[in-house]
Design a protein around this motif. Structure first.
Motif, short mmCIF file in Angstrom:
data_model
loop_
_atom_site.label_atom_id
_atom_site.label_comp_id
_atom_site.label_asym_id
_atom_site.label_seq_id
_atom_site.Cartn_x
_atom_site.Cartn_y
_atom_site.Cartn_z
N SER A 72 14.50 12.26 -92.70
CA SER A 72 13.46 13.17 -92.22
C SER A 72 13.66 14.56 -92.80
O SER A 72 14.78 15.00 -93.01
CB SER A 72 13.50 13.26 -90.69
N THR A 94 5.05 12.84 -89.24
CA THR A 94 5.33 12.77 -87.81
C THR A 94 4.58 13.83 -87.01
O THR A 94 4.10 13.53 -85.92
CB THR A 94 6.84 12.88 -87.54
N CYS A 95 4.50 15.06 -87.51
CA CYS A 95 3.69 16.07 -86.81
C CYS A 95 3.32 17.20 -87.78
O CYS A 95 4.02 17.46 -88.75
CB CYS A 95 4.42 16.62 -85.59
N ASP A 96 2.20 17.84 -87.47
CA ASP A 96 1.73 18.92 -88.33
C ASP A 96 2.38 20.25 -87.89
O ASP A 96 3.23 20.26 -87.02
CB ASP A 96 0.20 18.99 -88.35
N ALA A 100 1.19 18.66 -83.52
CA ALA A 100 0.25 17.57 -83.21
C ALA A 100 0.43 16.42 -84.20
O ALA A 100 0.85 16.61 -85.33
CB ALA A 100 -1.18 18.08 -83.27
N LYS A 101 0.09 15.23 -83.73
CA LYS A 101 0.15 14.04 -84.58
C LYS A 101 -1.03 14.08 -85.56
O LYS A 101 -2.17 14.20 -85.14
CB LYS A 101 0.08 12.81 -83.69
N GLN A 105 -1.24 9.05 -90.76
CA GLN A 105 0.20 9.29 -90.75
C GLN A 105 0.95 8.72 -91.95
O GLN A 105 2.03 9.17 -92.25
CB GLN A 105 0.81 8.72 -89.47
#
Length: 128
Positions: A72, A94-96, A100-101, A105
């Motif tokens: 990651s 995974t998230c911005d 947020a998702k 993705q």
């Protein structure tokens, strides 16, 4: 002649008289730390293999990945994060930047003509 009573074995004679057993040492579950030069060599090897695959510089691992198929990367200044799944040749968003998702993705390297182009599309989706 009177018969002598047989002596009891020491284990069962008197439990209070027996010496207390020392507590067992807990087994060490942590692996011994590797020497720093070994870790740096492993990291250099992983980074080199990722460069050969075409992974952009900003997505190269900063430490030796635990697993063999992914690692990651988090943006240093906001909440955006991406997983580099090099065994599957995809980026998993995974998230911005706001945590947020993202709507899409998975960014496949094959669909976007390689890891560089897939990362360009992923950066826009994440507001990286």
């Amino acid at each position: 002649m009177a018969e002598a009573e047989p002596a009891e074995p020491a284990e069962t004679a008197n439990p209070a008289a027996l010496p207390a057993a020392e507590p067992a040492e807990p087994a060490e579950t942590a692996e011994p730390a590797e020497p720093a030069e070994t870790v740096s060599v492993k990291l250099a090897q992983v980074r080199k293999s990722m460069k050969l695959l075409g992974v952009p510089e900003e997505l190269l691992p900063q430490s030796v990945p635990r697993g063999s198929g992914s690692y990651s990367i988090k943006h240093p200044q906001h909440q955006a994060a991406v997983q580099v799944l090099h065994a599957r040749r995809v980026y998993f968003l995974t998230c911005d930047r706001n945590g947020a998702k993202p709507p899409k993705q998975t960014m496949s390297w094959a669909k976007y003509d390689g890891p560089k182009m897939a990362w360009d599309v992923a950066k826009q989706a994440l507001a990286w």
